[in-house]
Enzyme design. Structure first.
Site, PDB file in Angstrom:
ATOM      1  N   HIS A 127     -27.161  50.740 -16.992  1.00 30.50           N
ATOM      2  CA  HIS A 127     -25.832  51.349 -17.120  1.00 30.50           C
ATOM      3  C   HIS A 127     -25.801  52.647 -16.326  1.00 30.50           C
ATOM      4  CE1 HIS A 127     -22.215  52.055 -20.006  1.00 30.50           C
ATOM      5  NE2 HIS A 127     -22.021  52.680 -18.846  1.00 30.50           N
ATOM      6  N   HIS A 169     -23.273  54.636 -13.188  1.00 28.11           N
ATOM      7  CA  HIS A 169     -22.035  54.614 -12.402  1.00 28.11           C
ATOM      8  C   HIS A 169     -22.169  55.283 -11.034  1.00 28.11           C
ATOM      9  CE1 HIS A 169     -19.743  53.000 -15.741  1.00 28.11           C
ATOM     10  NE2 HIS A 169     -20.240  53.940 -16.526  1.00 28.11           N
ATOM     11  N   GLU A 179     -18.128  47.546 -17.126  1.00 27.85           N
ATOM     12  CA  GLU A 179     -17.858  48.216 -18.397  1.00 27.85           C
ATOM     13  C   GLU A 179     -16.347  48.222 -18.589  1.00 27.85           C
ATOM     14  OE1 GLU A 179     -18.845  52.354 -20.819  1.00 27.85           O
ATOM     15  OE2 GLU A 179     -19.015  52.316 -18.645  1.00 27.85           O
ATOM     16  N   GLN A 210     -12.476  55.869 -19.962  1.00 23.34           N
ATOM     17  CA  GLN A 210     -11.915  54.714 -19.266  1.00 23.34           C
ATOM     18  C   GLN A 210     -10.415  54.928 -19.070  1.00 23.34           C
ATOM     19  OE1 GLN A 210     -13.632  51.731 -18.473  1.00 23.34           O
ATOM     20  NE2 GLN A 210     -15.600  52.473 -19.240  1.00 23.34           N
ATOM     21  N   HIS A 218     -23.879  51.881 -25.009  1.00 22.72           N
ATOM     22  CA  HIS A 218     -24.080  53.268 -25.481  1.00 22.72           C
ATOM     23  C   HIS A 218     -23.674  53.446 -26.951  1.00 22.72           C
ATOM     24  CE1 HIS A 218     -19.857  53.713 -24.340  1.00 22.72           C
ATOM     25  NE2 HIS A 218     -20.111  53.911 -23.059  1.00 22.72           N
ATOM     26  N   ARG A 248     -19.027  53.353 -46.605  1.00 17.49           N
ATOM     27  CA  ARG A 248     -18.183  52.257 -47.095  1.00 17.49           C
ATOM     28  C   ARG A 248     -17.517  51.500 -45.945  1.00 17.49           C
ATOM     29  NH1 ARG A 248     -16.837  56.450 -50.724  1.00 17.49           N
ATOM     30  NH2 ARG A 248     -17.685  56.104 -52.824  1.00 17.49           N
ATOM     31  N   ASP A 306     -29.501  61.759 -23.928  1.00 19.50           N
ATOM     32  CA  ASP A 306     -28.967  62.969 -23.313  1.00 19.50           C
ATOM     33  C   ASP A 306     -28.359  63.788 -24.450  1.00 19.50           C
ATOM     34  OD1 ASP A 306     -27.160  64.792 -22.200  1.00 19.50           O
ATOM     35  OD2 ASP A 306     -25.868  63.251 -21.335  1.00 19.50           O
ATOM     36  N   ASP A 335     -25.980  56.302 -17.935  1.00 23.69           N
ATOM     37  CA  ASP A 335     -24.515  56.377 -17.858  1.00 23.69           C
ATOM     38  C   ASP A 335     -24.119  57.435 -16.832  1.00 23.69           C
ATOM     39  OD1 ASP A 335     -21.933  55.591 -18.445  1.00 23.69           O
ATOM     40  OD2 ASP A 335     -21.730  56.859 -20.214  1.00 23.69           O
ATOM     41  N   ILE A 366     -16.022  62.987 -23.176  1.00 23.91           N
ATOM     42  CA  ILE A 366     -17.217  62.909 -22.346  1.00 23.91           C
ATOM     43  C   ILE A 366     -17.036  61.794 -21.335  1.00 23.91           C
ATOM     44  CG2 ILE A 366     -19.710  62.555 -22.323  1.00 23.91           C
ATOM     45  CD1 ILE A 366     -19.813  63.560 -25.182  1.00 23.91           C
TER      46      ILE A 366
END
Length: 368
Positions: free
Chosen positions: A48, A50, A114, A126, A201, A212, A233, A259, A293
């Site tokens: 993973h 980019h 992804e 995204q 991730h 619960r 990280d 990532d 992030i």
């Protein structure tokens, strides 16, 4: 020159020399007279990533892909997937056309999409404009175009048609990974039952754990067939969380990932990811609008050191997380360990786990 030092093998740490025959490992020879505190570990496998060094996989450009792959190779990643973010189908097909020759040449190990079949409520960095429900015709077109180059796709299991899409990917030999999801525990488990064998991730881009309402995090960690990615990280995870994960499910089920985005290895400032503006400051990449992030700025050697020095993971388990487990997930039988018959993808680390040398296929491509 053959690597010598404390060699981390599947059977344990052996002080001695790695024996090579051109690009292959032919054995590990114990030699107590070998001096120094050097570690020899297998080349990292990042499923993973980019981009890096100012270049991005997300734009589907072959020249940028080569720059990013070479950058991460210098930092110890000898096997990598090119990860894209949610995009229109046209860009996904463009990326396949551009990257397929790089996969054939061994520069890339494959493509990881992804998205775009992700949850809007957990989309993170995204681009929401490109999110959509799974489409089996679109999937078939992408997988057919890749002719084996498409290795992995992240899907939110609660989207309409997700179970069918996961089953289709599994039938075509593509890893379906649960991620960017607001699914309940039960729906995430349904995704695993449909054929998902990875989780993207974990903790990040997922509904938080509640005692619960355990949600997708507990569902994937509680599924023995699933390999869980973790971004090792401290921006993404407290190192105590990484320690917990290793103790809970074991390094055999964990793939440490970067990532990493294009800003990795670059000065702080403003960058772009999937059409969104990203600001990098104090080592963290965040969207300019909203502050989510947006990937990391680490390399795999950073992840390895963070696991050992930050999370207290043993060197042997860190090797599993950064090489052996992700290689197994990808179905790669010739990388991921220091043992007879495998390709000589090896790293030389000093006593503090700083990278001193990178060997790929028996050739030193970087020496400090």
């Amino acid at each position: 020159m053959s690597p010598t030092g404390n060699i981390v093998t599947p059977e344990g740490i052996v002080r001695g020399e790695v024996l090579l025959d051109e690009e292959r490992i032919v054995g590990v020879q114990a030699d107590a007279t070998v001096k120094g505190d050097t570690y020899i570990v297998p080349g990292f496998v990042d499923i993973h990533c980019h981009g890096g060094d100012g270049a991005s996989y997300t734009v589907g450009d072959a020249e940028q892909a080569i720059v990013a792959a070479e950058f991460h190779l210098r930092h110890g990643t000898t096997t990598t997937l090119a990860s894209l973010v949610s995009s229109p189908k046209e860009l996904m097909l463009q990326a396949i056309e551009a990257f397929k020759p790089l996969v054939d040449d061994g520069i890339l190990a494959g493509i990881h999409f992804e998205g775009p079949y992700l949850a809007s409520s957990r989309c993170g960095a995204q681009n929401p404009a490109f999110l959509r429900d799974p489409d089996l015709d679109e999937l078939a077109e992408l997988v057919d175009a890749g002719a084996g180059a498409v290795k992995m796709m992240t899907i939110a299991p609660e989207r309409a048609g997700a179970a069918e899409a996961i089953a289709y990917l599994a039938s075509r030999g593509v890893i379906a990974s649960i991620g960017h999801t607001d699914a309940s525990y039960e729906v995430a488990k349904d995704g695993v039952a449909a054929g998902a064998t990875a989780a993207t991730h974990v903790f990040n881009g997922m509904r938080p754990v509640g005692h619960r309402d355990p949600g997708p995090v507990v569902a994937v960690m509680d599924s023995p067939s699933v390999v869980c990615e973790f971004i090792v990280d401290p921006v993404h995870l407290h190192m105590g969380t990484v320690s917990f994960a290793v103790n809970a499910i074991g390094a055999d089920r964990i793939a440490a990932i970067t990532d990493a985005m294009s800003a990795t290895g670059m000065p702080e400032g403003e960058y772009e990811l999937g059409g969104l503006r990203v600001k990098v400051a104090d080592g963290a990449a965040r969207l300019v609008e909203g502050g989510s992030i947006a990937g990391s700025t680490i390399t795999m050697i950073d992840a390895f050191r963070n696991a050992v020095h930050g999370a207290g993971v043993s060197v042997e388990d860190a090797v599993k997380m950064t090489a052996t487990t992700p290689a197994r997930l990808l179905g790669l039988s010739d990388v991921g360990a220091v043992t007879h018959g495998l390709r000589a993808d090896l790293l030389e680390l000093d006593a503090e786990l700083n990278l001193r040398g990178v060997m790929r296929a028996g050739v030193w491509v970087h020496r400090a």
